[in-house]
Design a protein around this motif. Structure first.
Motif, PDB file in Angstrom:
ATOM      1  N   GLU A 143      14.966  26.918  25.728  1.00  0.00           N
ATOM      2  CA  GLU A 143      14.949  27.238  27.143  1.00  0.00           C
ATOM      3  C   GLU A 143      16.346  27.025  27.714  1.00  0.00           C
ATOM      4  OE1 GLU A 143      12.209  27.925  29.301  1.00  0.00           O
ATOM      5  OE2 GLU A 143      11.132  28.419  27.494  1.00  0.00           O
ATOM      6  N   GLY A 144      16.897  25.877  27.447  1.00  0.00           N
ATOM      7  CA  GLY A 144      18.249  25.583  27.900  1.00  0.00           C
ATOM      8  C   GLY A 144      18.321  25.427  29.393  1.00  0.00           C
ATOM      9  N   GLY A 145      18.930  24.360  29.847  1.00  0.00           N
ATOM     10  CA  GLY A 145      19.108  24.189  31.280  1.00  0.00           C
ATOM     11  C   GLY A 145      17.862  23.646  31.935  1.00  0.00           C
ATOM     12  N   GLU A 146      17.989  23.311  33.191  1.00  0.00           N
ATOM     13  CA  GLU A 146      16.909  22.725  33.950  1.00  0.00           C
ATOM     14  C   GLU A 146      16.287  23.778  34.840  1.00  0.00           C
ATOM     15  OE1 GLU A 146      14.623  19.348  35.215  1.00  0.00           O
ATOM     16  OE2 GLU A 146      16.066  19.607  33.603  1.00  0.00           O
ATOM     17  N   PRO A 147      15.074  24.257  34.517  1.00  0.00           N
ATOM     18  CA  PRO A 147      14.453  25.274  35.334  1.00  0.00           C
ATOM     19  C   PRO A 147      14.083  24.739  36.698  1.00  0.00           C
ATOM     20  CG  PRO A 147      12.914  24.488  33.678  1.00  0.00           C
ATOM     21  CD  PRO A 147      14.250  23.863  33.374  1.00  0.00           C
ATOM     22  N   GLU A 148      13.975  25.638  37.638  1.00  0.00           N
ATOM     23  CA  GLU A 148      13.715  25.242  39.008  1.00  0.00           C
ATOM     24  C   GLU A 148      12.424  24.465  39.136  1.00  0.00           C
ATOM     25  OE1 GLU A 148      12.783  27.458  43.268  1.00  0.00           O
ATOM     26  OE2 GLU A 148      13.634  28.564  41.594  1.00  0.00           O
ATOM     27  N   ARG A 149      11.427  24.783  38.290  1.00  0.00           N
ATOM     28  CA  ARG A 149      10.122  24.199  38.455  1.00  0.00           C
ATOM     29  C   ARG A 149       9.883  23.007  37.540  1.00  0.00           C
ATOM     30  NH1 ARG A 149       6.578  29.606  38.036  1.00  0.00           N
ATOM     31  NH2 ARG A 149       4.868  28.314  38.740  1.00  0.00           N
ATOM     32  N   SER A 150      10.910  22.475  36.911  1.00  0.00           N
ATOM     33  CA  SER A 150      10.734  21.372  35.983  1.00  0.00           C
ATOM     34  C   SER A 150      10.559  20.061  36.732  1.00  0.00           C
ATOM     35  CB  SER A 150      11.944  21.271  35.060  1.00  0.00           C
ATOM     36  OG  SER A 150      13.081  20.944  35.804  1.00  0.00           O
TER      37      SER A 150
ATOM     38  N   CYS B 206      -5.115  19.109  36.112  1.00  0.00           N
ATOM     39  CA  CYS B 206      -4.458  18.740  37.367  1.00  0.00           C
ATOM     40  C   CYS B 206      -3.952  19.988  38.092  1.00  0.00           C
ATOM     41  CB  CYS B 206      -3.308  17.777  37.083  1.00  0.00           C
ATOM     42  SG  CYS B 206      -2.429  17.211  38.574  1.00  0.00           S
ATOM     43  N   LEU B 207      -3.316  20.882  37.338  1.00  0.00           N
ATOM     44  CA  LEU B 207      -2.822  22.120  37.946  1.00  0.00           C
ATOM     45  C   LEU B 207      -3.971  22.910  38.571  1.00  0.00           C
ATOM     46  CD1 LEU B 207      -0.267  23.448  35.282  1.00  0.00           C
ATOM     47  CD2 LEU B 207       0.234  22.259  37.430  1.00  0.00           C
ATOM     48  N   LYS B 208      -5.054  23.014  37.832  1.00  0.00           N
ATOM     49  CA  LYS B 208      -6.213  23.761  38.320  1.00  0.00           C
ATOM     50  C   LYS B 208      -6.773  23.134  39.590  1.00  0.00           C
ATOM     51  CE  LYS B 208     -10.781  25.401  36.856  1.00  0.00           C
ATOM     52  NZ  LYS B 208     -11.759  25.417  35.741  1.00  0.00           N
ATOM     53  N   GLU B 209      -6.892  21.810  39.581  1.00  0.00           N
ATOM     54  CA  GLU B 209      -7.440  21.100  40.741  1.00  0.00           C
ATOM     55  C   GLU B 209      -6.583  21.290  41.991  1.00  0.00           C
ATOM     56  OE1 GLU B 209      -7.697  17.076  39.478  1.00  0.00           O
ATOM     57  OE2 GLU B 209      -9.341  17.466  38.048  1.00  0.00           O
ATOM     58  N   HIS B 210      -5.309  21.548  41.787  1.00  0.00           N
ATOM     59  CA  HIS B 210      -4.405  21.711  42.924  1.00  0.00           C
ATOM     60  C   HIS B 210      -4.093  23.175  43.228  1.00  0.00           C
ATOM     61  CE1 HIS B 210      -3.873  17.404  42.117  1.00  0.00           C
ATOM     62  NE2 HIS B 210      -3.537  17.318  43.389  1.00  0.00           N
ATOM     63  N   GLY B 211      -4.915  24.062  42.708  1.00  0.00           N
ATOM     64  CA  GLY B 211      -4.837  25.451  43.128  1.00  0.00           C
ATOM     65  C   GLY B 211      -4.047  26.399  42.264  1.00  0.00           C
ATOM     66  N   HIS B 212      -3.502  25.919  41.136  1.00  0.00           N
ATOM     67  CA  HIS B 212      -2.768  26.822  40.247  1.00  0.00           C
ATOM     68  C   HIS B 212      -3.754  27.793  39.617  1.00  0.00           C
ATOM     69  CE1 HIS B 212       0.071  28.311  37.311  1.00  0.00           C
ATOM     70  NE2 HIS B 212       1.004  27.464  37.721  1.00  0.00           N
ATOM     71  N   LYS B 213      -3.403  29.053  39.530  1.00  0.00           N
ATOM     72  CA  LYS B 213      -4.283  30.041  38.919  1.00  0.00           C
ATOM     73  C   LYS B 213      -4.408  29.787  37.420  1.00  0.00           C
ATOM     74  CE  LYS B 213      -3.384  33.774  42.218  1.00  0.00           C
ATOM     75  NZ  LYS B 213      -2.843  35.152  42.384  1.00  0.00           N
TER      76      LYS B 213
ATOM     77  N   ASP C 169       3.373  32.441  40.519  1.00  0.00           N
ATOM     78  CA  ASP C 169       4.616  31.881  41.057  1.00  0.00           C
ATOM     79  C   ASP C 169       4.469  31.623  42.555  1.00  0.00           C
ATOM     80  OD1 ASP C 169       7.235  30.998  40.609  1.00  0.00           O
ATOM     81  OD2 ASP C 169       8.067  32.860  41.399  1.00  0.00           O
ATOM     82  N   SER C 170       3.247  31.427  42.977  1.00  0.00           N
ATOM     83  CA  SER C 170       2.958  31.249  44.394  1.00  0.00           C
ATOM     84  C   SER C 170       3.395  29.868  44.883  1.00  0.00           C
ATOM     85  CB  SER C 170       1.458  31.407  44.636  1.00  0.00           C
ATOM     86  OG  SER C 170       0.739  30.361  43.994  1.00  0.00           O
ATOM     87  N   PRO C 171       3.534  29.685  46.180  1.00  0.00           N
ATOM     88  CA  PRO C 171       3.852  28.358  46.724  1.00  0.00           C
ATOM     89  C   PRO C 171       2.821  27.312  46.303  1.00  0.00           C
ATOM     90  CG  PRO C 171       4.210  30.026  48.396  1.00  0.00           C
ATOM     91  CD  PRO C 171       3.536  30.726  47.238  1.00  0.00           C
ATOM     92  N   THR C 172       1.559  27.723  46.205  1.00  0.00           N
ATOM     93  CA  THR C 172       0.511  26.789  45.783  1.00  0.00           C
ATOM     94  C   THR C 172       0.740  26.333  44.349  1.00  0.00           C
ATOM     95  OG1 THR C 172      -1.122  27.795  47.263  1.00  0.00           O
ATOM     96  CG2 THR C 172      -1.968  26.511  45.411  1.00  0.00           C
ATOM     97  N   ALA C 173       1.113  27.277  43.485  1.00  0.00           N
ATOM     98  CA  ALA C 173       1.368  26.931  42.085  1.00  0.00           C
ATOM     99  C   ALA C 173       2.560  25.994  41.967  1.00  0.00           C
ATOM    100  CB  ALA C 173       1.615  28.203  41.273  1.00  0.00           C
ATOM    101  N   ARG C 174       3.613  26.279  42.720  1.00  0.00           N
ATOM    102  CA  ARG C 174       4.800  25.415  42.676  1.00  0.00           C
ATOM    103  C   ARG C 174       4.464  24.013  43.155  1.00  0.00           C
ATOM    104  NH1 ARG C 174       9.899  27.773  42.291  1.00  0.00           N
ATOM    105  NH2 ARG C 174       9.888  30.029  41.998  1.00  0.00           N
TER     106      ARG C 174
END
Length: 202
Positions: free
Chosen positions: A55-62, A93-100, A115-120
């Motif tokens: 992957e390399g580098g620090e992704p925005e969502r890490s 946890c992701l599912k419980e907090h609204g991630h698809k 990539d929705s605000p809810t998922a982030r």
């Protein structure tokens, strides 16, 4: 589904030592075109950028550095059950907090296209549950990573899994027709990961 690679969950991902319930090696192959890094599962693909997965580098969502201290630490010899427990907890946890999710693939299959605000927000909330890869598989923490990787690729080929490494050691591709079953490929992958990254080459 392709066998799970310990180094993928080494974008590794992986993979490794891969948990049988979580990793998705989706899509077929003609025996020579699938990258090792493409064989990780939906949840594992959200893993830390520190894993040797190219992957390399620090992704925005890490996850942040602060949250890393609370994250579960996987080991080279972690059992499939242990790995699945951690990955399932993260996905839940992701599912419980609204991630698809992609429920047609199973209850823990995260929709990577969400990539929705809810998922982030869910990813930030659940960052403390995202498993850390074994330090041996982290090129930033393992000073012998390059040597271990070469030993890993050599081991795979000796045991019948025909592969070639990517130039940057971030993954591998199949080379030629594979004769091993998926179960056998998974077994070889696990054995070679332990053998190559377990410190025997230093």
């Amino acid at each position: 589904m392709k066998p799970l690679s310990p180094l993928v969950r080494l974008t590794v991902s992986a993979a490794l030592l891969g948990g049988t319930g979580l990793l998705t090696g989706c899509g077929g192959t003609d025996g020579g075109g699938e990258s090792h890094a493409d064989r990780k599962n939906d949840v594992a693909s959200l893993e830390s950028p520190s894993a040797p997965n190219g992957e390399g580098g620090e992704p925005e969502r890490s996850p942040s550095a602060a949250s890393e201290q609370s994250r579960p630490q996987l080991r080279l010899d972690s059992s499939d059950a242990e790995r699945d427990q951690y990955w399932n907890a993260y996905a839940s946890c992701l599912k419980e907090h609204g991630h698809k999710m992609i429920l047609s693939r199973g209850p823990y299959s995260v929709d990577q296209n969400d990539d929705s605000p809810t998922a982030r927000a869910a990813e930030r909330t659940c960052a403390g549950k995202l498993p850390l890869q074994p330090p041996e598989l982290d090129r930033d923490k393992n000073p012998h990573f390059a040597d271990d990787w070469r030993a890993y690729i050599t081991c795979l080929n000796k045991k019948g899994l025909k592969v070639v490494s990517l130039p940057d050691n971030s993954g591998w591709n199949y080379s030629g027709e594979q004769t091993l079953s998926e179960e056998a490929q998974t077994t070889v992958d696990k054995a070679c990961t332990l053998e190559a990254f377990g410190g025997k080459n230093h």
